[in-house]
Design an enzyme around this catalytic site. Sequence first.
Site, short mmCIF file in Angstrom:
data_model
loop_
_atom_site.label_atom_id
_atom_site.label_comp_id
_atom_site.label_asym_id
_atom_site.label_seq_id
_atom_site.Cartn_x
_atom_site.Cartn_y
_atom_site.Cartn_z
N ARG A 68 0.83 -1.21 0.00
CA ARG A 68 0.00 0.00 0.00
C ARG A 68 0.87 1.26 0.00
NH1 ARG A 68 -3.53 2.42 4.76
NH2 ARG A 68 -5.15 3.53 3.58
N HIS A 72 0.54 4.78 -2.12
CA HIS A 72 0.36 6.08 -1.48
C HIS A 72 1.52 7.02 -1.75
CE1 HIS A 72 -3.13 5.17 1.49
NE2 HIS A 72 -3.29 4.55 0.34
N ASN A 101 -3.35 8.27 5.31
CA ASN A 101 -2.14 7.60 5.79
C ASN A 101 -2.10 7.42 7.31
OD1 ASN A 101 -0.96 7.38 3.22
ND2 ASN A 101 -0.21 9.49 3.33
N HIS A 202 -5.99 -5.67 -2.58
CA HIS A 202 -6.88 -5.88 -1.43
C HIS A 202 -7.12 -7.37 -1.17
CE1 HIS A 202 -8.56 -1.48 -1.64
NE2 HIS A 202 -7.30 -1.55 -1.27
#
Length: 330
Positions: A68, A72, A101, A202
């Site tokens: 992830r 980001h 975040n 995911h």
Amino acid sequence: MASKVAALLSCALLVVAAAGYYTPPNPATCGLKVGYYHDKCPAAEEIVKHVVGDAIFHNPGIGAGLIRMLFHDCFVEGCDGSVLLDPTPANPQPEKLSPPNNPSLRGFEVIDAAKAAVEHACPGIVSCADIVAFAARDASFFLSSGRVGFDMPGGRLDGRFSNASRALAFLPPPVFNLSELVSSFSTKGLAVEDMVVLSGAHTVGRSHCSSFVPDRLAVPSDIDPSFAASLRRKCPASPSSGDDPTVALDVVTPDAMDSQYYRNVMARRVLFTSDASLLTSPATAKMVSDNANIPGWWEEKFKAAMVKMASVEVKTGNQGEVRRNCRVAN
Ligand code: HEM
Ligand SMILES: *[C@@H]1O[C@H](CO)[C@@H](O)[C@H](O)[C@H]1NC(C)=O
Ligand SMILES: *[C@@H]1O[C@H](CO)[C@@H](O)[C@H](O)[C@H]1NC(C)=O
């Protein structure tokens, strides 16, 4: 300014052309290169892989966090390690502290450990942005038991700018519908299929209840009723910062990087509106069912899409630096 924008855009387009869909792109994309540290710091990638493997052995969830983290990082100022910068008196609100975040993004200590080990071997050579990209690649490898293994080009430089409001502006929230997701990804030069394929991340990790309860459980939604009931047993009806448990993103194989996510999407056993929205157009629904049903199909596409995402707006030449400490600009 206009020419800078054009350069960034043409770079993204070049990657599209070079990547194709079935094989990872060839070495040089956007100034990035597979084996970039081969001469400059030969052990760099091995060192990162070792640190990441160690961390995942103790806690597979950290691997999810690292995957992830690449997303980001890349969607905000490009893949330049801007997500790693700590607050300072001059910049009290960096990306790291923005709601997408904070507090959910994890794995920062692993990047620090990898950076420390790499600095020990070759001081001042390996960028934090590259460490984030290598770590996401290595986490994919370990969590998939080697099935999602690929080359990740290197050569990114670290940025000096990080602003929480830009993270809010560019990171898609879980309430986004299909057209909003498509437009968010296209702003970063990523296609509809990249979005569908990258959402497959995911398949690992967790979500805080607050990320989906208001949008999916507190109001009518298409979520499978028995899945919704099990989530309601784990989540408070109105999660708050003091009471915000986590649940697995992939309820079937929570720690394995595999195509189970797409079977969950089809069964309406996914947490977010953004996940469910992949079924709301015939084209993306077809991608979901192909990813779910054709063995190895998603894995191949995910490798290419990760490399493509990791080339978004990268900084080279005099646009950046190699940070000494990933949390602080030099
Ligand atoms: C398509 C748009 C996306 C949305 C709206 C979205 C949203 C979210 C949200 C809300 C969470 C849970 C955060 C929490 O409450 O703890 C999450 C977790 C996660 N996301 Fe996404 N995401 C998207 C795309 C991606 C992409 C492209 C990747 C990587 C390729 C990714 C990888 C992950 C991973 C691995 C986790 C679990 C993190 C952990 O366990 O620490 N996501 N995402
Ligand atoms: C960050 O963005 C906000 C909102 O656009 C702005 O008010 C603030 O000055 C920015 N901070 C820095 C350090 O650029
Ligand atoms: C998605 O959301 C946007 C903004 O709320 C809305 O304008 C659009 O009609 C929605 N699209 C679909 C397909 O629901």
